[in-house]
Each structure stands twice: as structure tokens, then as C-alpha cells.
Write a protein that holds these residues in place. Structure first.
Motif, PDB file in Angstrom:
ATOM      1  N   SER A 233       0.857  -1.182   0.000  1.00  0.00           N
ATOM      2  CA  SER A 233       0.000   0.000   0.000  1.00  0.00           C
ATOM      3  C   SER A 233       0.893   1.232   0.000  1.00  0.00           C
ATOM      4  O   SER A 233       2.009   1.188   0.509  1.00  0.00           O
ATOM      5  N   TYR A 234       0.372   2.325  -0.548  1.00  0.00           N
ATOM      6  CA  TYR A 234       1.150   3.556  -0.584  1.00  0.00           C
ATOM      7  C   TYR A 234       0.213   4.749  -0.515  1.00  0.00           C
ATOM      8  O   TYR A 234      -0.989   4.638  -0.776  1.00  0.00           O
ATOM      9  N   GLN A 235       0.793   5.882  -0.185  1.00  0.00           N
ATOM     10  CA  GLN A 235       0.064   7.138  -0.229  1.00  0.00           C
ATOM     11  C   GLN A 235       1.065   8.276  -0.290  1.00  0.00           C
ATOM     12  O   GLN A 235       2.096   8.245   0.388  1.00  0.00           O
ATOM     13  N   LEU A 236       0.762   9.271  -1.113  1.00  0.00           N
ATOM     14  CA  LEU A 236       1.559  10.486  -1.199  1.00  0.00           C
ATOM     15  C   LEU A 236       0.803  11.581  -0.469  1.00  0.00           C
ATOM     16  O   LEU A 236      -0.340  11.891  -0.810  1.00  0.00           O
ATOM     17  N   ILE A 237       1.430  12.132   0.568  1.00  0.00           N
ATOM     18  CA  ILE A 237       0.845  13.247   1.308  1.00  0.00           C
ATOM     19  C   ILE A 237       1.867  14.373   1.292  1.00  0.00           C
ATOM     20  O   ILE A 237       2.947  14.248   1.878  1.00  0.00           O
ATOM     21  N   ASN A 238       1.514  15.432   0.574  1.00  0.00           N
ATOM     22  CA  ASN A 238       2.401  16.580   0.392  1.00  0.00           C
ATOM     23  C   ASN A 238       3.705  16.117  -0.231  1.00  0.00           C
ATOM     24  O   ASN A 238       3.695  15.581  -1.327  1.00  0.00           O
ATOM     25  N   ASP A 239       4.836  16.265   0.458  1.00  0.00           N
ATOM     26  CA  ASP A 239       6.119  15.866  -0.128  1.00  0.00           C
ATOM     27  C   ASP A 239       6.698  14.612   0.536  1.00  0.00           C
ATOM     28  O   ASP A 239       7.895  14.382   0.503  1.00  0.00           O
ATOM     29  N   VAL A 240       5.818  13.798   1.107  1.00  0.00           N
ATOM     30  CA  VAL A 240       6.244  12.525   1.693  1.00  0.00           C
ATOM     31  C   VAL A 240       5.433  11.399   1.050  1.00  0.00           C
ATOM     32  O   VAL A 240       4.199  11.438   1.026  1.00  0.00           O
ATOM     33  N   PHE A 241       6.142  10.414   0.531  1.00  0.00           N
ATOM     34  CA  PHE A 241       5.522   9.224  -0.052  1.00  0.00           C
ATOM     35  C   PHE A 241       5.681   8.112   0.978  1.00  0.00           C
ATOM     36  O   PHE A 241       6.795   7.793   1.395  1.00  0.00           O
ATOM     37  N   TYR A 242       4.565   7.528   1.399  1.00  0.00           N
ATOM     38  CA  TYR A 242       4.571   6.455   2.398  1.00  0.00           C
ATOM     39  C   TYR A 242       4.365   5.129   1.677  1.00  0.00           C
ATOM     40  O   TYR A 242       3.464   5.001   0.847  1.00  0.00           O
ATOM     41  N   LEU A 243       5.201   4.159   1.999  1.00  0.00           N
ATOM     42  CA  LEU A 243       5.095   2.841   1.388  1.00  0.00           C
ATOM     43  C   LEU A 243       5.071   1.775   2.471  1.00  0.00           C
ATOM     44  O   LEU A 243       5.991   1.686   3.291  1.00  0.00           O
ATOM     45  N   TYR A 244       4.017   0.990   2.457  1.00  0.00           N
ATOM     46  CA  TYR A 244       3.907  -0.170   3.344  1.00  0.00           C
ATOM     47  C   TYR A 244       4.183  -1.396   2.486  1.00  0.00           C
ATOM     48  O   TYR A 244       3.445  -1.691   1.545  1.00  0.00           O
ATOM     49  N   ALA A 245       5.279  -2.090   2.781  1.00  0.00           N
ATOM     50  CA  ALA A 245       5.715  -3.254   2.004  1.00  0.00           C
ATOM     51  C   ALA A 245       5.932  -4.432   2.960  1.00  0.00           C
ATOM     52  O   ALA A 245       7.055  -4.681   3.397  1.00  0.00           O
ATOM     53  N   PRO A 246       4.873  -5.153   3.300  1.00  0.00           N
ATOM     54  CA  PRO A 246       4.985  -6.207   4.310  1.00  0.00           C
ATOM     55  C   PRO A 246       5.880  -7.383   3.912  1.00  0.00           C
ATOM     56  O   PRO A 246       6.352  -8.114   4.779  1.00  0.00           O
ATOM     57  N   GLU A 247       6.141  -7.545   2.621  1.00  0.00           N
ATOM     58  CA  GLU A 247       7.019  -8.629   2.178  1.00  0.00           C
ATOM     59  C   GLU A 247       8.491  -8.193   2.134  1.00  0.00           C
ATOM     60  O   GLU A 247       9.355  -8.994   1.780  1.00  0.00           O
ATOM     61  N   GLY A 248       8.727  -6.959   2.474  1.00  0.00           N
ATOM     62  CA  GLY A 248      10.099  -6.452   2.511  1.00  0.00           C
ATOM     63  C   GLY A 248      10.381  -5.481   1.392  1.00  0.00           C
ATOM     64  O   GLY A 248       9.915  -5.648   0.266  1.00  0.00           O
ATOM     65  N   ILE A 249      11.149  -4.495   1.706  1.00  0.00           N
ATOM     66  CA  ILE A 249      11.475  -3.435   0.752  1.00  0.00           C
ATOM     67  C   ILE A 249      12.397  -3.954  -0.356  1.00  0.00           C
ATOM     68  O   ILE A 249      12.335  -3.518  -1.499  1.00  0.00           O
ATOM     69  N   GLY A 250      13.233  -4.927  -0.028  1.00  0.00           N
ATOM     70  CA  GLY A 250      14.155  -5.491  -1.004  1.00  0.00           C
ATOM     71  C   GLY A 250      13.473  -6.282  -2.102  1.00  0.00           C
ATOM     72  O   GLY A 250      14.040  -6.480  -3.171  1.00  0.00           O
ATOM     73  N   ARG A 251      12.258  -6.710  -1.860  1.00  0.00           N
ATOM     74  CA  ARG A 251      11.494  -7.479  -2.850  1.00  0.00           C
ATOM     75  C   ARG A 251      10.477  -6.616  -3.597  1.00  0.00           C
ATOM     76  O   ARG A 251       9.735  -7.112  -4.425  1.00  0.00           O
ATOM     77  N   SER A 252      10.430  -5.359  -3.292  1.00  0.00           N
ATOM     78  CA  SER A 252       9.399  -4.471  -3.825  1.00  0.00           C
ATOM     79  C   SER A 252       9.850  -3.777  -5.110  1.00  0.00           C
ATOM     80  O   SER A 252      10.807  -3.005  -5.113  1.00  0.00           O
ATOM     81  N   LYS A 253       9.130  -4.017  -6.189  1.00  0.00           N
ATOM     82  CA  LYS A 253       9.373  -3.297  -7.449  1.00  0.00           C
ATOM     83  C   LYS A 253       8.959  -1.836  -7.303  1.00  0.00           C
ATOM     84  O   LYS A 253       9.550  -0.950  -7.897  1.00  0.00           O
ATOM     85  N   LEU A 254       7.950  -1.599  -6.484  1.00  0.00           N
ATOM     86  CA  LEU A 254       7.496  -0.240  -6.252  1.00  0.00           C
ATOM     87  C   LEU A 254       8.580   0.578  -5.556  1.00  0.00           C
ATOM     88  O   LEU A 254       8.876   1.700  -5.957  1.00  0.00           O
ATOM     89  N   ALA A 255       9.189   0.002  -4.533  1.00  0.00           N
ATOM     90  CA  ALA A 255      10.265   0.706  -3.823  1.00  0.00           C
ATOM     91  C   ALA A 255      11.415   1.037  -4.773  1.00  0.00           C
ATOM     92  O   ALA A 255      11.989   2.123  -4.709  1.00  0.00           O
ATOM     93  N   GLU A 256      11.699   0.127  -5.647  1.00  0.00           N
ATOM     94  CA  GLU A 256      12.797   0.291  -6.601  1.00  0.00           C
ATOM     95  C   GLU A 256      12.532   1.419  -7.599  1.00  0.00           C
ATOM     96  O   GLU A 256      13.455   2.104  -8.032  1.00  0.00           O
ATOM     97  N   ARG A 257      11.272   1.657  -7.927  1.00  0.00           N
ATOM     98  CA  ARG A 257      10.937   2.595  -9.009  1.00  0.00           C
ATOM     99  C   ARG A 257      10.234   3.876  -8.574  1.00  0.00           C
ATOM    100  O   ARG A 257       9.960   4.734  -9.407  1.00  0.00           O
ATOM    101  N   VAL A 258       9.915   4.002  -7.302  1.00  0.00           N
ATOM    102  CA  VAL A 258       9.078   5.118  -6.873  1.00  0.00           C
ATOM    103  C   VAL A 258       9.695   6.480  -7.195  1.00  0.00           C
ATOM    104  O   VAL A 258       9.005   7.386  -7.666  1.00  0.00           O
ATOM    105  N   GLU A 259      10.973   6.639  -6.980  1.00  0.00           N
ATOM    106  CA  GLU A 259      11.612   7.933  -7.234  1.00  0.00           C
ATOM    107  C   GLU A 259      11.501   8.322  -8.712  1.00  0.00           C
ATOM    108  O   GLU A 259      11.165   9.461  -9.044  1.00  0.00           O
ATOM    109  N   LYS A 260      11.745   7.376  -9.583  1.00  0.00           N
ATOM    110  CA  LYS A 260      11.645   7.636 -11.019  1.00  0.00           C
ATOM    111  C   LYS A 260      10.207   7.989 -11.409  1.00  0.00           C
ATOM    112  O   LYS A 260       9.982   8.898 -12.203  1.00  0.00           O
ATOM    113  N   LYS A 261       9.260   7.311 -10.827  1.00  0.00           N
ATOM    114  CA  LYS A 261       7.858   7.558 -11.158  1.00  0.00           C
ATOM    115  C   LYS A 261       7.359   8.888 -10.594  1.00  0.00           C
ATOM    116  O   LYS A 261       6.533   9.556 -11.205  1.00  0.00           O
TER     117      LYS A 261
END
Length: 176
Positions: free
Chosen positions: A124-152
Motif C-alpha cells: 500500500s502507498y500514499q503520497l501526502i504533500n512531499d512525503v511518499f509512504y510505502l507499506y511493504a509487508p514482504e520487505g522493501i528489497g522485494r518491492s518493485k514499487l520501492a525500486e521505481r518510486v523515485e523515477k515515477k
């Protein structure tokens, strides 16, 4: 005195951009900052000064040979980001705060369309103002979203997990 938090991006990662915290504290002290505390080697600095007008990235570049992005937060900005967090996590490494250098200029609808295609069903994720929150229960290292969020988001970001955020909050309380 005002209290600030500097979040340095991309230091002491994989043997690159080495920046010993003891040496960073000495450099910042030399340039007029007070009550400097660091937390772990990933570049979390809490300090006090009357008004902050240093370019910390350029200061580090002059001394250590590389210029990291530095996300500067006031005490109130960090506390607001904690208050605004839409998620709770049993394990602090599941929840990440991405502090953006500037407010991402993307509509909520466009962001949802882009990110929903790459996120895992458990994330799950949410952008509030200039903070992007990411909940990745399977781990951040396995998350494609974590890997690409800055670019997106199309802005420079630096991420900290909930454990680090809570430690920074504790450091702020100790300064009171």
C-alpha cells in the motif's frame, strides 16, 4: 535555537560515498552547528542552530569529494510526517517514508495508474504533500514499487524506515 534534521541520500551504501559520522559531526561543528547527533551510518543528522543557511551537500563535497542530496527538515516537518502517516506497521522495516526534495507534480489519478501496475497486491502507498509512504509487508528489497518510486514521482527522494523515523523522533524529544 532551532532544531533541524538532515537526511543524506546515498551515503555509505555498497562501499560508495563513504562518510564517517564522526568526521561529519566534526565538519558540521566547525561550521557552527550545535548539539549534533547522528543515527546509524546512512546519514541521519539532528542538530541545532539559529538559522540554517549552509549547503550541506557542497560542504560534504569540499571535504569528502562527493555531493549527496540532502533533504532538510525542520522539527515540525518531521513530526508532521509522522502524524500524517496513514499506516501502522508491527515491524518497523515494513513501513518507509520517502522524503521528496520537492512536491511531486503528478495528479493522484496519474500516480495511482502508474504505481498500481508495479506494486504487489500486499503493498500500500500514499503520497501526502512531499512525503511518499510505502507499506511493504514482504520487505522493501522485494518491492518493485520501492525500486521505481523515485523515477515515477520524478523527484529526488530519500527513504527511511519506521524504525529510523521513530529513533529520530526520540532524538528530537531528548533535545527539548
Amino acid at each position: 535555537m532551532n532544531t533541524y534534521i538532515a537526511l543524506l541520500r546515498g551515503i555509505n551504501v555498497g562501499g560508495k560515498n563513504k562518510l564517517p559520522m564522526k568526521e561529519l559531526k566534526a565538519l558540521l561543528t566547525k561550521h557552527g552547528l550545535h548539539d549534533i547527533q547522528t543515527y546509524i551510518q546512512s546519514g541521519n543528522v539532528v542538530f541545532s542552530c539559529e538559522h540554517f543557511d549552509l549547503d550541506m551537500g557542497k560542504l560534504i563535497e569540499a571535504e569528502f569529494g562527493f555531493c549527496p542530496d540532502v533533504m532538510m527538515l525542520t522539527k515540525d516537518q518531521l513530526l508532521t510526517s509522522i502524524k500524517n502517516c496513514p499506516f501502522t506497521a508491527d515491524e518497523g522495516k515494513q513501513l518507509h517514508y520517502y522524503f521528496c526534495k520537492t512536491q511531486p507534480q503528478i495528479s493522484k489519478q496519474a500516480l495511482t495508474e502508474i504505481l498500481d501496475e508495479i506494486k504487489k497486491p500486499s503493498e500500500s502507498y500514499q503520497l501526502i504533500n512531499d512525503v511518499f509512504y510505502l507499506y511493504a509487508p514482504e520487505g522493501i528489497g522485494r518491492s518493485k514499487l520501492a525500486e521505481r518510486v523515485e523515477k515515477k514521482l520524478k523527484v529526488s527522494c530519500t527513504a527511511r524506515n519506521q524504525n529510523t523515523i521513530l529513533q529520530l523522533q526520540l532524538m528530537l524529544k531528548e533535545k527539548q
